[in-house]
Design an enzyme around this catalytic site. Sequence first.
Site, PDB file in Angstrom:
ATOM      1  N   GLY A  35      54.760  57.998  36.945  1.00 12.92           N
ATOM      2  CA  GLY A  35      54.488  56.564  37.048  1.00 12.92           C
ATOM      3  C   GLY A  35      54.545  55.827  35.721  1.00 12.92           C
ATOM      4  O   GLY A  35      54.520  54.594  35.690  1.00 12.92           O
ATOM      5  N   ARG A  93      44.558  30.838  35.872  1.00 11.96           N
ATOM      6  CA  ARG A  93      43.442  30.268  36.635  1.00 11.96           C
ATOM      7  C   ARG A  93      42.115  30.923  36.284  1.00 11.96           C
ATOM      8  O   ARG A  93      41.070  30.329  36.459  1.00 11.96           O
ATOM      9  CB  ARG A  93      43.741  30.370  38.149  1.00 11.96           C
ATOM     10  N   GLN A  94      42.176  32.136  35.769  1.00 10.99           N
ATOM     11  CA  GLN A  94      40.921  32.791  35.334  1.00 10.99           C
ATOM     12  C   GLN A  94      40.713  32.387  33.878  1.00 10.99           C
ATOM     13  O   GLN A  94      40.964  33.155  32.941  1.00 10.99           O
ATOM     14  CB  GLN A  94      41.044  34.317  35.518  1.00 10.99           C
ATOM     15  N   HIS A 128      43.512  23.820  33.155  1.00  7.71           N
ATOM     16  CA  HIS A 128      42.380  23.163  33.791  1.00  7.71           C
ATOM     17  C   HIS A 128      41.264  23.054  32.764  1.00  7.71           C
ATOM     18  O   HIS A 128      41.097  22.047  32.113  1.00  7.71           O
ATOM     19  CB  HIS A 128      41.974  23.942  35.045  1.00  7.71           C
ATOM     20  N   LYS A 190      38.318  18.630  45.295  1.00  9.45           N
ATOM     21  CA  LYS A 190      38.251  19.941  45.967  1.00  9.45           C
ATOM     22  C   LYS A 190      36.992  20.710  45.553  1.00  9.45           C
ATOM     23  O   LYS A 190      36.636  20.739  44.382  1.00  9.45           O
ATOM     24  CB  LYS A 190      39.489  20.771  45.594  1.00  9.45           C
TER      25      LYS A 190
HETATM   26  C1  R5P Z   1      44.224  25.588  41.471  1.00  4.46           C
HETATM   27  O1  R5P Z   1      43.399  24.706  41.332  1.00  4.46           O
HETATM   28  C2  R5P Z   1      45.673  25.314  41.692  1.00  4.46           C
HETATM   29  O2  R5P Z   1      46.052  24.094  41.169  1.00  4.46           O
HETATM   30  C3  R5P Z   1      46.043  25.389  43.155  1.00  4.46           C
HETATM   31  O3  R5P Z   1      45.500  24.312  43.853  1.00  4.46           O
HETATM   32  C4  R5P Z   1      45.563  26.684  43.763  1.00  4.46           C
HETATM   33  O4  R5P Z   1      45.865  27.756  42.924  1.00  4.46           O
HETATM   34  C5  R5P Z   1      46.173  26.902  45.109  1.00  4.46           C
HETATM   35  O5  R5P Z   1      45.684  28.094  45.637  1.00  4.46           O
HETATM   36  P1  R5P Z   1      45.658  28.331  47.191  1.00  4.46           P
HETATM   37  O6  R5P Z   1      47.035  28.030  47.708  1.00  4.46           O
HETATM   38  O7  R5P Z   1      45.279  29.771  47.332  1.00  4.46           O
HETATM   39  O8  R5P Z   1      44.619  27.414  47.761  1.00  4.46           O
END
Ligand code: R5P
Length: 293
Positions: A35, A93-94, A128, A190
Amino acid sequence: MIITSGGNSIKIAKALARQLKAVYSPLTISSFPDGDIYLKFNTALKGKTLVIVQSFQPHADQSLLRIFFAAKTAKDLGARKVILVAPYLAYMRQDTRFHPGEAISSRIMAEMLNKSVDKIITLDPHLHRYKSLKEIFTIPAVKITANEALAGYIQKHCTNEIIMGPDGESYQWAEDIARRIHIQATVLHKTRFSSRQVQVKMVTPIPIKGKNVVIVDDIISTGHTIAEAAKQAKKMGARSVTAIGVHGLLVENALLKLKKAGVNTVITTNCIEHPTNRIDITPLLLRELRKER
Ligand code: R5P
């Protein structure tokens, strides 16, 4: 200039090579029986600029490791400069430790790239909590946006439309695109309960009844975010709903979920190869790479 790829984005890599009149040289990548990664360059790199074109999807972890191995090897073989073109940059995102003990993956990914490549060019990275790529990259890091291409697509294919951003961060796409084509935009608020559960609410209501609503976001992953926004739009009397994502990850039956939520059409850019690709971002990358010649 030599152009290669780590297995993803091969079409974009070849198109860039063609238009830049550079050599496209594929890597040999395979695994040893146990691997372990095996990677080999098939062209001389001494004194050359190497461009690795690689989206971090599919297989984000594998992509990162391949880039790391390729870039380190290229330097070892005498490459003058290694540029990573990542149409989709994963891990962004993390960007904080949401729960005790978690890895801040974006920082670790950036650290690996800081140590291996000389420059990164990426498209609409998920910024973000970080306001700029400079917060994690010590190497030159260029952020380009697909907004121009998205606006062009919407102008050509949609009528009587309004733009909707499904969450606060999406203002960077929704409002800019709407301004470019002189139409109205609204951004929802959101609340995310988990990676698979979100709730959206309209904060600045605009008339939606009878409109063709175009929801734009940087990433469509599981589709939950856009599905919730689409349900809102339908509830408010939208005539149709189109979802446009810069990065169409589209995992876990996202397309089906979007359809059930009332989305008529899903459109993505070719940052990640998918049958929904309708918007070509190659010209945007080309414009940036020409500066390297
Ligand atoms: C996060 O805030 C991004 O801008 C997207 O809104 C998010 O990653 C979308 O993820 P999902 O399609 O799983 O809701």
